[in-house]
Design a protein around this motif. Structure first.
Motif, mmCIF file in Angstrom:
data_model
loop_
_atom_site.group_PDB
_atom_site.id
_atom_site.type_symbol
_atom_site.label_atom_id
_atom_site.label_comp_id
_atom_site.label_asym_id
_atom_site.label_seq_id
_atom_site.Cartn_x
_atom_site.Cartn_y
_atom_site.Cartn_z
ATOM 1 N N LEU A 112 40.685 41.402 31.725
ATOM 2 C CA LEU A 112 42.182 41.113 31.959
ATOM 3 C C LEU A 112 42.667 39.800 31.940
ATOM 4 C CD1 LEU A 112 40.771 42.686 35.425
ATOM 5 C CD2 LEU A 112 42.181 43.556 34.187
ATOM 6 N N GLU A 159 44.982 40.216 29.498
ATOM 7 C CA GLU A 159 46.120 40.504 28.903
ATOM 8 C C GLU A 159 46.978 40.069 30.427
ATOM 9 O OE1 GLU A 159 47.021 44.654 31.426
ATOM 10 O OE2 GLU A 159 44.894 44.539 30.263
ATOM 11 N N LEU A 160 46.169 39.413 31.195
ATOM 12 C CA LEU A 160 47.662 38.965 32.530
ATOM 13 C C LEU A 160 47.699 37.322 32.251
ATOM 14 C CD1 LEU A 160 45.927 41.343 35.132
ATOM 15 C CD2 LEU A 160 48.480 41.201 34.143
ATOM 16 N N SER A 171 51.789 36.146 33.450
ATOM 17 C CA SER A 171 51.783 35.428 35.288
ATOM 18 C C SER A 171 50.498 34.799 35.702
ATOM 19 C CB SER A 171 50.895 36.833 35.606
ATOM 20 O OG SER A 171 51.730 38.025 35.780
ATOM 21 N N ARG A 176 43.046 45.388 37.689
ATOM 22 C CA ARG A 176 44.025 45.064 36.847
ATOM 23 C C ARG A 176 45.512 44.986 38.018
ATOM 24 N NH1 ARG A 176 49.394 45.433 34.768
ATOM 25 N NH2 ARG A 176 49.496 44.907 32.039
ATOM 26 N N ALA A 177 45.755 46.253 38.820
ATOM 27 C CA ALA A 177 46.429 45.383 40.179
ATOM 28 C C ALA A 177 46.443 44.541 40.409
ATOM 29 C CB ALA A 177 46.712 46.952 40.402
ATOM 30 N N GLU A 178 45.272 44.614 41.172
ATOM 31 C CA GLU A 178 44.403 43.330 42.261
ATOM 32 C C GLU A 178 44.541 42.148 41.618
ATOM 33 O OE1 GLU A 178 40.684 44.557 42.533
ATOM 34 O OE2 GLU A 178 40.709 46.251 44.116
ATOM 35 N N GLU A 192 46.775 40.917 39.405
ATOM 36 C CA GLU A 192 48.005 41.582 39.267
ATOM 37 C C GLU A 192 48.776 40.820 40.362
ATOM 38 O OE1 GLU A 192 49.173 44.731 37.708
ATOM 39 O OE2 GLU A 192 50.437 43.826 35.944
ATOM 40 N N LYS A 193 48.246 41.245 41.592
ATOM 41 C CA LYS A 193 49.102 41.231 43.108
ATOM 42 C C LYS A 193 48.045 39.274 43.087
ATOM 43 C CE LYS A 193 48.114 43.331 47.723
ATOM 44 N NZ LYS A 193 47.729 43.719 48.184
ATOM 45 N N LEU A 241 47.651 37.301 41.084
ATOM 46 C CA LEU A 241 48.544 35.722 40.511
ATOM 47 C C LEU A 241 50.014 35.909 41.551
ATOM 48 C CD1 LEU A 241 47.392 36.973 36.503
ATOM 49 C CD2 LEU A 241 46.946 34.999 38.252
ATOM 50 N N GLY A 242 50.156 36.604 41.195
ATOM 51 C CA GLY A 242 51.933 36.805 42.393
ATOM 52 C C GLY A 242 51.616 36.384 43.099
ATOM 53 N N ARG A 289 51.918 32.941 42.748
ATOM 54 C CA ARG A 289 53.069 31.844 42.362
ATOM 55 C C ARG A 289 53.768 31.659 42.993
ATOM 56 N NH1 ARG A 289 53.024 31.291 37.051
ATOM 57 N NH2 ARG A 289 55.243 31.242 36.202
#
Length: 114
Positions: free
Chosen positions: A44, A47-48, A52, A76-78, A80-81, A83-84, A87
């Motif tokens: 993960l 990839e991210l 991000s 992966r979705a968690e 991404e969320k 890290l968003g 940020r």
């Protein structure tokens, strides 16, 4: 997040590298389970984080018991969320500093009184 905890700490050393730490405690399961979780977290992160992650910060993923059986897509979705959110938080803290931000932190000693 249900499958992990993500901690991010800016290093403030002018190095833009994104560093990663992964930990999964023995409470989560035996060595085979812990190693599988770590492999998934590394995949993960590869990839991210380049897209991000926060430059110049240390990122630490801490595995949770509920992360063992979570599908890769859900993790992966968690991530991404998470890290968003971080940020957004980092960009808002740069534009509006928190009260007391100029005080010395615990990792650096303040001025010595004479």
């Amino acid at each position: 997040m249900p499958g992990f905890v993500l901690l991010v700490r800016p290093r403030r050393d002018d190095d833009p590298a994104i560093r990663l730490g992964i930990t999964v405690s023995g409470k989560v399961g035996g060595a085979v389970i812990r190693n599988r979780m770590k492999r998934r977290f590394r995949a993960l992160a590869r990839e991210l984080l380049p897209l991000s992650g926060i430059a110049g910060a240390d990122h630490v993923l801490i595995g949770r018991q509920s992360g063992i059986e979570r599908p890769y897509a859900a993790l992966r979705a968690e991530l991404e969320k998470a890290l968003g959110r971080l940020r957004q938080k980092a960009s808002s803290s740069v534009s509006s500093p928190h009260r007391g931000a100029d005080r010395p932190t615990g990792d650096r000693p303040g001025p010595v009184p004479e």
